[in-house]
Design an enzyme around this catalytic site. Structure first.
Site, PDB file in Angstrom:
ATOM      1  N   HIS A 149      14.819  89.356  40.060  1.00  0.00           N
ATOM      2  CA  HIS A 149      14.896  89.145  41.503  1.00  0.00           C
ATOM      3  C   HIS A 149      15.932  88.071  41.789  1.00  0.00           C
ATOM      4  O   HIS A 149      16.431  87.397  40.868  1.00  0.00           O
ATOM      5  CB  HIS A 149      13.522  88.733  42.075  1.00  0.00           C
ATOM      6  N   ASP A 174      30.069  87.309  40.764  1.00  0.00           N
ATOM      7  CA  ASP A 174      30.141  85.936  41.249  1.00  0.00           C
ATOM      8  C   ASP A 174      28.784  85.424  41.724  1.00  0.00           C
ATOM      9  O   ASP A 174      28.500  84.226  41.639  1.00  0.00           O
ATOM     10  CB  ASP A 174      31.160  85.846  42.394  1.00  0.00           C
TER      11      ASP A 174
END
Length: 500
Positions: A149, A174
């Site tokens: 998550h 990123d």
């Protein structure tokens, strides 16, 4: 003959002319770029194939090393040496292994986070198929955590025993890197008793290095620090163990910490693109093109005040022609802090974009990036102010990000190398009023040659390394060399195109 081995493998070419034969063309490789050395078994099939039949019984070893390929790519190659003397062969193997053992910068045990959902959902496959074989070859062990998550990696780094690792590797884009960065910096500050909510606090440097295996939809940090988004190249950079220092900017609002940034802080154009693209995530990567086109046509500008502290002791300027990716020349001047007299400059006006780049922000679509000469580790950020202009002129400015022309050579574009900056929107919320009043008291007279416009304009949002910050009024401070990457930087190779 093995006494001739010091820094390079090239002595092989002379020493082996008496008693060894090499199975490939002559090559010269620094010891620092040898991955490993292994004893090689020559089976009966190869022995009778014609290569070895003139020798009594050959003994051999194989050297695995880094080989340059096109466009900054690295590949794992190997060369095999053999002779008829078992003792001599063993001496070479032992000598090379002893030299490799002295390279203490190389990691032995890593903590790896894999984002299985980022990009094309190929992170786990990329790691297992392209990275694990190289780590095994280099005798690197790893504890792998597949994130489940958002903020899983960040939260994990606050709890896990990180002292047993030589570094942290993130497999993803990123966003994954940002999670690891926030977790590692946050953990370091907590352990050292530093309050991250204090914008004036001197942050403590992180001891662990971060490695990036690109597997996301955007891998700008990897591209801007290595020169290519290639998992094999990045894995080899990690194995070699070089360190690349990196500045990190802290972003605060009303003495509350918001985010860290290592690449781009963008208000206006890039903030609007991100805000619009978040509503179209179901479209995949094409959402960025659609949102960019829509934002360009809307041509919104935003009114506000920018106050910044110029970086007085950095090397070069944002207008330099030659790119600079390292901060080695600035390490003697780092953390000047209170030794400098703070002389702030204040600019007020309407802006299409306000961008702060800690690095070049290069990517495949923009090989030079937003600020080609930005330093990675000199304690400064390049602040780019794009004032209100015509749609045509703004298009000309954007096009220059894709070619070799000077993108700052416009009357409506200003660029400054700064250590700190603040921004306050004219339409700032009531809760931001304290910062606005502070700016008026602290900075005094506004630059008279850039008067404020009376037009009422809405607020934009900040694009912080691909994440939305809704606070218009922010304070930003650059922390010099706060982080270390497993990377060598982008190598300047004159004969790069001649490589295979």
């Amino acid at each position: 003959p093995w006494k001739g081995l010091r820094t390079y493998i090239s002595p092989f070419n002379i020493a082996f002319s008496y008693c060894f034969s090499v199975l490939t063309d002559t090559c010269s490789v620094p010891v620092s770029e040898i991955i490993t050395v292994e004893e090689t078994e020559i089976d009966e099939k190869h022995y009778h194939s014609g290569k070895w039949q003139k020798m009594a019984k050959p003994y051999a070893f194989t050297v695995y090393y880094v080989k340059r390929a096109r466009r900054h790519r690295w590949r794992c190659s190997h060369v095999t040496f053999w002779c008829t003397e078992e003792g001599l062969c063993n001496q070479w193997i032992q000598t090379l292994k002893e030299l490799l053992e002295k390279l203490t910068c190389r990691p032995k045990h890593l903590l790896v986070y894999i984002n299985p959902f980022g990009g094309k959902r190929q992170g786990k496959r990329i790691y297992e198929q392209k990275v694990v074989p190289l780590f095994n070859l280099a005798s690197i062990t790893a504890d792998v955590i597949v994130t489940e998550h958002a903020n899983h990696a960040k939260d994990s780094l606050f709890e896990i025993n990180i002292e047993k690792y030589d570094g942290v590797v993130c497999v993803g884009g990123d966003g994954m890197f940002s999670e690891v960065l926030h977790g590692l910096i946050g953990r370091t500050q907590r352990d050292c008793g530093v309050d991250q909510n204090n914008p004036k606090a001197s942050l403590v440097q992180c001891n662990l290095r971060i490695g990036i295996i690109p597997a996301g939809s955007t891998d700008c940090v990897c591209y801007a620090t290595v020169g290519v988004n290639d998992p094999v190249t990045s894995a080899l950079h990690i194995i070699i163990g070089d360190s690349l220092a990196m500045d990190v900017s802290s972003v605060h609002h009303n003495n509350t910490f918001l985010k860290y940034s290592v690449s781009l802080l963008g208000y206006g154009f890039y903030g609007d693109i991100l805000r619009d693209s978040e509503k179209k995530r179901w479209m995949g990567l094409i959402r960025y093109d659609l949102s960019g086109f829509k934002t360009f046509l809307s041509h919104h500008c935003y009114e506000g005040t920018v106050a910044f502290l110029p970086a007085q002791h950095t090397v070069g300027s944002p207008r330099d022609k030659k790119s600079s990716f390292h901060g080695a020349e600035c390490r003697q001047k780092k953390r000047l802090g209170s030794e400098e007299v703070e002389e702030w400059k204040v600019i007020q006006g309407k802006f299409l974009a306000i961008n702060a780049a800690n690095m070049s922000c290069a990517c495949p679509r923009s090989p030079k990036g937003l600020s080609p000469a930005a330093h990675l580790a000199d304690g400064s950020s390049d602040l780019i102010l794009v004032r209100k202009c015509s749609r045509l002129n703004f298009l000309r400015y954007l096009i220059r990000h894709t070619n070799q022309d000077d993108q700052f050579d416009f009357a409506f574009v200003e660029v400054y190398r700064v250590r700190k900056f603040q921004f306050t929107s004219k339409h700032v919320d009531d809760e931001d009023g304290d910062l606005k009043d502070l700016g008026k008291k602290r900075f005094g007279q506004i630059c008279s040659d850039h008067p404020a416009c009376c037009c009422s304009l809405p607020n934009s949002t900040w694009n912080c390394d691909g994440e939305i910050l809704n606070n218009s009024a922010i304070e930003v401070r650059v922390h010099c060399q706060l982080l270390q990457l497993f990377a060598r930087g982008i190598e300047e190779t004159p004969t790069q195109e001649a490589l295979s």
